[in-house]
Design an enzyme around this catalytic site. Sequence first.
Site, PDB file in Angstrom:
ATOM      1  N   ASP A 194       0.848  -1.178   0.000  1.00 37.13           N
ATOM      2  CA  ASP A 194       0.000   0.000   0.000  1.00 37.13           C
ATOM      3  C   ASP A 194       0.886   1.231   0.000  1.00 37.13           C
ATOM      4  OD1 ASP A 194      -2.579  -0.952  -0.069  1.00 37.13           O
ATOM      5  OD2 ASP A 194      -2.539  -1.477   2.056  1.00 37.13           O
TER       6      ASP A 194
ATOM      7  N   THR B 195     -15.100  26.155   1.934  1.00 43.70           N
ATOM      8  CA  THR B 195     -14.272  27.249   1.384  1.00 43.70           C
ATOM      9  C   THR B 195     -12.999  26.719   0.758  1.00 43.70           C
ATOM     10  OG1 THR B 195     -13.133  27.528   3.483  1.00 43.70           O
ATOM     11  CG2 THR B 195     -15.096  28.855   3.145  1.00 43.70           C
TER      12      THR B 195
ATOM     13  N   MET C  46     -10.191  26.920   1.908  1.00 41.81           N
ATOM     14  CA  MET C  46      -9.136  27.908   2.107  1.00 41.81           C
ATOM     15  C   MET C  46      -8.954  28.079   3.603  1.00 41.81           C
ATOM     16  SD  MET C  46      -9.683  31.085  -0.435  1.00 41.81           S
ATOM     17  CE  MET C  46     -11.294  31.486   0.166  1.00 41.81           C
TER      18      MET C  46
END
Lengths: 709, 549
Positions: A332, A407, A409
């Site tokens: 993995d 958002t 952000m």
Amino acid sequence: MSIQVLESPSQTPAPKDENGRVGGGLLDPKQMIRSLPDALRKLNPATLWRNPVMFIVEVGAAFTTVLAVADPSFFAWAIVVWLWLTVVFANLAEAVAEGRGKAQAATLRAAKRDTTARRLKSRDQHTQWDVIGASELQQGDVVIVEAGEIIPGDGEVIEGIASVDESAITGESAPVIRESGGDRSAVTGGTKVLSDKIIVQITQKPGESFIDRMIALVEGADRQKTPNEIALNILLAALTIIFLVATATMQPLAIYSKSINPGVGDSLALTADGVSGIVLVSLIVCLIPTTIGALLSAIGIAGMDRLVQRNVLAMSGRAVEAAGDVSTLLLDKTGTITLGNRQASEFVPVDGVSERELAEAAQLSSLADETPEGRSIVVYAKKAYGLRERQPGELAHAEWVAFTAQTRMSGVNLDGREVRKGAATAVMKWVRDHGGHPTDEVGHMVDGISGSGGTPLVVAEKGRVLGVIHLKDVVKAGMRERFDEMRRMGIRTVMITGDNPLTARAIADEAGVDDFLAEATPEDKLALIKKEQEGGRLVAMTGDGTNDAPALAQSDVGVAMNTGTSAAKEAGNMVDLDSNPTKLIEIVEIGKQLLITRGALTTFSIANDIAKYFAIIPAMFAAVYPGLDALNLMRLASPQSAILSAVVFNALIIIALIPLALRGVRYRPSSASKLLSRNLYVYGLGGIVVPFAGIKLIDLLIQFLPGMS
Amino acid sequence: MAGALFVASLLLALAISYKPLGDYMFRVYTGTTHSRVERVIYRLLGVDPDGEQRWGVYARGVLAFSLVSVLFLYGLQRLQNHLFLSLGMKPVEPALAWNTAVSFVTNTNWQAYSGESTMGHLVQTAGLAVQNFVSAAVGMAVAIALVRGFARTKTDTLGNFWVDLVRGTIRILLPISLVAALLLVAGGAIQTFGDHFTWTTLAGGEQTFTPAAAASQEAIKDLGTNGGGIFNVNSAHPFENPTSWTNWLEIFLLLVIAFSLPRTFGRMVGDNRQGYAIVSVMAIIALISLGVTQWAELSAGGTVPQAIGQAMEGRETRFGVSNSGMFASATTLTSTGSVNSFHDSYTALGGGMLIFNMLLGEVAPGGVGSGLYGMLILAMITVFVAGLMVGRTPEYLGKKVGAREIKLASLYFLVTPVLVLVGTAVAMATETGRAAMSNSGPHGLSEILYAYTSASNNNGSAFAGVSVNTPFHNTTLGLCMAFGRFLPIVLALALAGSLAQQAPVPASVGTLPTYRPQFVGMVVGVTIILVALTFLPALALGPLAEGLL
């Protein structure tokens, strides 16, 4: 860490040699003495017959004892003693190997002893329970466990969350969190709840708990011979038969040879009745492959033990052996190849902005971002540009904008300055909304980073873009070297990831794996394993989630993480108690080392016969045919001392090789040709030369004993 | 010098034939079309030439065919006085008839009789000569079946025994032996069915000869590594082996098929390097053996040879010491057993080396077919030990050598040593057994050891001094020949069946490469060491006791 941690918490981790290669446990001379009673118990023919080579030695020893009683001489008794010692030494090898497991089993048993369980009368009623012994628990029972109590059996947390001390199993003293739902719901019997309270549904059958299986494994109670061990045993049995026939059929030839030389008097070795029984048995014992026959089972047990010392539990010896044969390794990406999270690796400023300026803005805007990515930006800014990490509380006037999924952000408004950092599209939109016009340059930078498999985050101040942060998966240190090693061993590594092919390729190139499977679903993984297996390859993988279970079950070596679900642990054939996926590579090395040790000692054992012939044949027949004394290359003192020296050497070499059998021969990943050359040189050539020196040395010592001339 | 040239030219000729003959045999055994003659034969036999057989069916075919052959040969010998072309010979004694029948069917061609005074034309041609062809073809068929086991995947069939048998005979052995017979006639070997005739020997005396189809018999006896000559003295007889160059040709015939079969093997498994590796093992062992024999003979140990300067006793002056040694090595290294000199007269160590050649199990290069399958099984045992030392489950040619494979290979390896050692021990332990010795002392022991070695390994040559035409030896040697031939065949076929079922394991750098000099060296080492360890006690009391004085 080792299971023995229970006894002494300061114990050092699994022993490794200076190169970090798999080594083995050290052999404690005291352990030899402790195992002696076991070694003597194993003389019982009813159990010894399973080892045909040593069984023949025992029969021979018994036979010579009778002969020595009937016609006693110092020589006869000396041979008798050393023949018995040969068998005892062989048993000792096995007993010592088992003894190490027994100590571990004892500590495990201590964890199991006297546990009681509070079994709930009904699943919904958490106030009414019976107190019963843990061993009486049935599959499906529901128990309640509170802080300070031992979990009575393996199960699934169905309600609650608790911190659990699993050191009884893993040796790791830091507690782990176990909670209902998800991939951390499995609990193991014998571990201790440290805080809170959980409701556990028992998933084991009585007597088949993880700890029970561990005890059985480390004790070697249900040890079954592995396929290669069986095959090797067959070859050894065949060699034994050949040498039995060769020695037995020699008798009429010897009688004839004696009869046509009537002038030669009877010697201790050869009379008119042929070669004496004692000498004949000595020859048989020296010729049959006693060295490997004595050490074979110890090698197998020690191989399992080396895994246990690395905190890996193999459910069968077959799986350990298969690990040596693995030709494809599925790994993995996250957690195995990479550290797990994307991290800031570069600040790319736009024209007119300095890197430091960008770094400062990036750090400022990320202070409120508690995601791992956000943290990594702060850390990187500090590391690369020496920017001190400031705490959000430090800047009094700051108005923090936290990162949200909407958002995309985060940022800060500080003294009229507005700084934002976030996903490219979100930040660009924010810049435009504030009257800015992001240049094409930014677009190119963003595309470039995406194209290389990284994640771009744009940093902007109100109205203008400052630059781009390059986030990328960080490949663990040393992975490329490990994969190069794998390649030299002929093992193909395949990285499994949910990332898109572009990102996957970038990481794969950086880590140096041979192939990758991008956007992988559990079904894809299973299909890949089946495809590899159809091509005749053996596949190894690690997994922890319930959705890994089918792939774990399908793979030839499936290593489940101890933190994983019980479904995963059931499906795999090994469990890594440290839950370290990189350990797969060590497991493969241990598997190979196991096979190499067997092959090397077999070669050594057979090569030894040459010197023994040169000792015994002249000793038997030089009296009749003086010319045969030319074969006495070692110039051994007398026929008696020659035969006794060979027998003594044959016994002592077993003791001398016990440490090697337990530790395994040195293994360094390299191509098959190089490995073979080295092992042939050491164990083939060594096997021819060593006994010449050893027998001569013993002869030099024992020639002074009475009856040796 | 002449000796070196002889060996070098022989090596060159074998090297030149390796590819074309090996490739030709590859096409013979893998082709799908049947010629008209072959179709007729299949119809007569009542077999479907396109039907594939599992290993058990294949093995039953080998055994049934061989059993019928033994019964036929036995009957032919016992009844020869009632049949035509008997030349007035009496019926052959039962024990001898059994021994001879088994001997020719097992490709051993041990001859406890002298051909010219025992067998008539009919037995020689319709019986023994036919077996010279088909017993060789059986060996090749089994080898090809084992190779198919390596080459095929996930199947339980190994081809068709009857097709392999017929093709081997008609397409390989017949054409080559025809050419060889013509060459031998040109060299002066006789080919006639006429009546007894009288000949003036070089010494001036008159001698009456039994006429025979010697040239054709000689050709197939060498080509098929049979070894059963028309005349008692075998290839030392001027009508069988007239000149030095026919001697060269006969040695070439002995070796050519066995040395070319590895090429066929390489082609069939799709990797010619594997063929080169196997042929290298055979060649290295053969050259070592030849070197030892020549050294022993030319250095002329022993009283008489030292007195006269060279070990000429028992050799034909036409061939000399060196070329006789060459023939002796070739005939014992292959399972041929034809002789052009008397091995009994060899020096102790030289004769010991000839015994050792056979004890190797006839693998360097061995009998036609049997050499290849014997060598492949030794290679598997080597792979098993070596494979463990590289840390993987051992694989040979992509097939895993697991418990079942190693069991069959080990049993295969057990058969001949047990037969040789038990046979020798029984003979040495009994009065009747010991009576056969013409010499006493270690040399007599060597004679008996040689006889049982030769029979069990299906060689057929003898230390001439031994008089084995007794019911005891005819019976026991016959048993050794039969078990020594058919037990290994059945085990090799079972192994082939087990290998064919496996899915191949792809090779990687972690796989033991089985085509490098490293591996070749290992197989040589394992072969020599295993055989030496097994037989050292017996050899010590025979040749070594006599030679190390």
